[in-house]
Design an enzyme around this catalytic site. Structure first.
Site, short mmCIF file in Angstrom:
data_model
loop_
_atom_site.label_atom_id
_atom_site.label_comp_id
_atom_site.label_asym_id
_atom_site.label_seq_id
_atom_site.Cartn_x
_atom_site.Cartn_y
_atom_site.Cartn_z
N HIS A 50 -0.71 13.26 -13.88
CA HIS A 50 -0.14 11.96 -14.22
C HIS A 50 -0.17 11.91 -15.74
O HIS A 50 -1.01 12.57 -16.39
CB HIS A 50 -0.97 10.82 -13.67
CG HIS A 50 -1.03 10.79 -12.17
ND1 HIS A 50 -2.18 11.00 -11.46
CD2 HIS A 50 -0.05 10.56 -11.25
CE1 HIS A 50 -1.92 10.92 -10.16
NE2 HIS A 50 -0.63 10.65 -10.01
N ASP A 93 -3.56 11.23 -16.90
CA ASP A 93 -4.54 12.31 -16.73
C ASP A 93 -4.58 13.14 -18.01
O ASP A 93 -5.61 13.71 -18.38
CB ASP A 93 -4.14 13.26 -15.59
CG ASP A 93 -4.20 12.61 -14.21
OD1 ASP A 93 -5.11 11.80 -13.99
OD2 ASP A 93 -3.34 12.94 -13.37
N GLU A 110 9.16 11.88 -5.07
CA GLU A 110 8.22 12.08 -3.96
C GLU A 110 8.32 10.89 -3.02
O GLU A 110 7.74 9.83 -3.27
CB GLU A 110 6.79 12.22 -4.51
CG GLU A 110 5.77 12.45 -3.42
CD GLU A 110 4.36 12.70 -3.97
OE1 GLU A 110 4.22 13.08 -5.16
OE2 GLU A 110 3.40 12.53 -3.21
N GLU A 143 5.89 15.80 0.68
CA GLU A 143 4.47 15.78 1.05
C GLU A 143 4.34 15.68 2.57
O GLU A 143 4.89 14.78 3.20
CB GLU A 143 3.76 14.60 0.37
CG GLU A 143 2.32 14.46 0.84
CD GLU A 143 1.41 13.75 -0.13
OE1 GLU A 143 1.65 13.81 -1.35
OE2 GLU A 143 0.44 13.13 0.33
N HIS A 185 3.27 12.31 4.06
CA HIS A 185 4.29 11.26 3.93
C HIS A 185 5.36 11.41 5.00
O HIS A 185 5.90 10.42 5.49
CB HIS A 185 4.92 11.29 2.53
CG HIS A 185 3.95 10.99 1.43
ND1 HIS A 185 4.29 11.04 0.10
CD2 HIS A 185 2.64 10.63 1.46
CE1 HIS A 185 3.24 10.72 -0.64
NE2 HIS A 185 2.23 10.48 0.17
N ASP A 210 -2.94 6.24 4.66
CA ASP A 210 -2.69 7.52 4.01
C ASP A 210 -4.01 8.29 3.87
O ASP A 210 -4.91 7.84 3.18
CB ASP A 210 -2.08 7.22 2.63
CG ASP A 210 -1.64 8.46 1.91
OD1 ASP A 210 -1.58 9.53 2.54
OD2 ASP A 210 -1.36 8.35 0.71
N ASP A 230 -4.50 11.95 3.37
CA ASP A 230 -4.57 13.12 2.50
C ASP A 230 -5.61 14.14 2.97
O ASP A 230 -6.46 14.60 2.21
CB ASP A 230 -4.88 12.71 1.05
CG ASP A 230 -3.68 12.04 0.39
OD1 ASP A 230 -2.55 12.34 0.77
OD2 ASP A 230 -3.90 11.21 -0.52
N ASP A 281 -1.98 18.21 -2.03
CA ASP A 281 -2.34 16.86 -2.47
C ASP A 281 -3.28 16.24 -1.44
O ASP A 281 -2.92 15.35 -0.67
CB ASP A 281 -1.08 16.00 -2.66
CG ASP A 281 -1.35 14.79 -3.54
OD1 ASP A 281 -2.51 14.64 -3.99
OD2 ASP A 281 -0.42 14.00 -3.77
#
Ligand SMILES: [Mn+2]
Length: 375
Positions: free
Chosen positions: A79, A82, A204, A240, A243, A278, A280, A314
């Protein structure tokens, strides 16, 4: 970008001895793709969820990068913040200075930047979305920040910008218009495309969370939206797995749909248990068969061979994991991917083709299960 296909002598010989297998899957029988792996600093998380605080200490980038390298990763996803923490409080010059410093850190560790994404969902100015906010000054902020992200990407040496349009949608259906929001999104993306003629934007898609209705919920929406922009060829997608599951779609089919459009510019492999929050989870954690099929389509279509696109996981650590195991979900995902790659490459494609020709899908089903269960 360099071509990263490696010829596999053993497989080439097999191909020459059995020319009938050539037509079925050229890619699979004669080439071996050397996949490159990518990970984000946020994938080493502190364990906070909406119902409880952090369970692990914060670690900085200098701590994480050598761990990524040791774990078998080649590249890092970022990001914007980041790379440059507290980015909104820093001058443009300072932002680029700090980005250059991160590039040196990456190079010192033998890593490279895969992509950069503007984090448009944390600021108080993006509570109602960034590009589709109902406040003009908030929309300007979102665009400005995205242009800065492109500058950071250039400093890090990548031309891939990812847009996860987290809050671009509605909490309340009547609060926004979809047509107006598509226009606003296209205006924002056009400004980004104009800012640097070489960047590519990978959207995304995600159907929900944090908003209940997202404007680009699926890959199909994202790729249709690309045609509303000035340069559709430079607007693609990152798919993803979780997702797709959240949208009730098959991850392998979504990957292959993007490949068919030549728009699969990154993948976020992980897993998801049903239509819930979600999660992950590590790749293959819920459905090993779905994971097998995802690896299979990536390998069959030589994903990344021409453009150097990476395999990213991810996923998040379980909240119960200690800091000493904070990367295990990612290294395990990578190991699972590589084991499934062996399964893909040892799958009896000729046998499968014969069963398909006979329309004996019952036997094909069991053949896949037997192959996955065999040690
Ligand atoms: Mn993701």
């Amino acid at each position: 970008m360099s071509c990263i296909i490696e010829w596999d002598e053993t497989l080439s010989l097999t191909k020459r001895r059995d020319p009938s297998s050539l037509a079925f899957s050229f890619t699979q029988t004669c080439m071996k793709i050397k996949f490159r792996f990518s990970i984000g600093p946020w994938n080493i998380s502190e364990g906070r969820d909406p119902y409880g605080p952090e369970t692990r200490p914060v670690r900085d980038l200098a701590w994480k990068l050598p761990l990524f390298k040791k774990g078998g990763f080649d590249a890092v996803m970022f990001h914007d913040d980041d790379v440059v923490p507290e980015i909104d409080s820093k001058s443009a010059a300072r932002v680029l200075e700090e980005a250059a410093q991160v590039r040196r850190q990456l190079e010192d560790e033998g890593l490279f930047a895969e992509m950069v994404a503007p984090r448009l969902w944390f600021s108080e100015r993006t509570i109602d979305g960034g590009f589709t906010s109902n406040r003009a000054q908030d929309r300007e902020y979102a665009i400005e920040r995205s242009l800065r992200t492109i500058d950071i990407a250039n400093t890090l040496g990548t031309k891939l910008i990812v847009l996860w349009l987290a809050r671009e949608g509605t909490y309340l259906r009547e609060s926004k218009s979809c047509v107006r929001s598509m226009e606003l999104l296209a205006q924002a993306v056009n400004k980004m495309l104009d800012h640097d003629p070489e960047i590519r934007i990978a959207i995304e898609p995600k159907p929900n969370e944090p908003v209940d209705v997202a404007y680009l919920p699926t890959l199909g929406h994202a790729l249709a939206f690309a045609h509303l922009t000035r340069d559709p060829a430079r607007v693609g997608a990152v798919v993803e797995s979780a997702h797709c599951v959240l949208a009730g779609l098959d991850p392998a089919d979504e990957l292959e749909f993007a490949l068919a459009q030549k728009k699969l510019w990154s993948v976020h492999l992980n897993d998801q248990n049903g239509l819930k929050f979600d999660q992950d989870k590590p790749f293959g954690s819920v459905s090993l068969r779905s994971a097998f099929n995802q690896v299979r389509v990536l390998d069959q279509h030589a994903y990344g061979a021409k453009d150097g696109a990476c395999i990213a996981f991810d996923a998040h650590s379980f909240r119960t994991s200690s800091i000493n195991h904070a990367l295990d979900h990612a290294t395990n995902s990578r190991k699972t991917f590589l084991r499934l790659l062996e399964k893909v490459r040892s799958f009896d494609e000729a046998g499968a083709a014969a069963l398909i020709a006979d329309r004996d899908y019952q036997a094909l089903d069991q053949m896949v299960l037997n192959h996955l269960l065999a040690s």
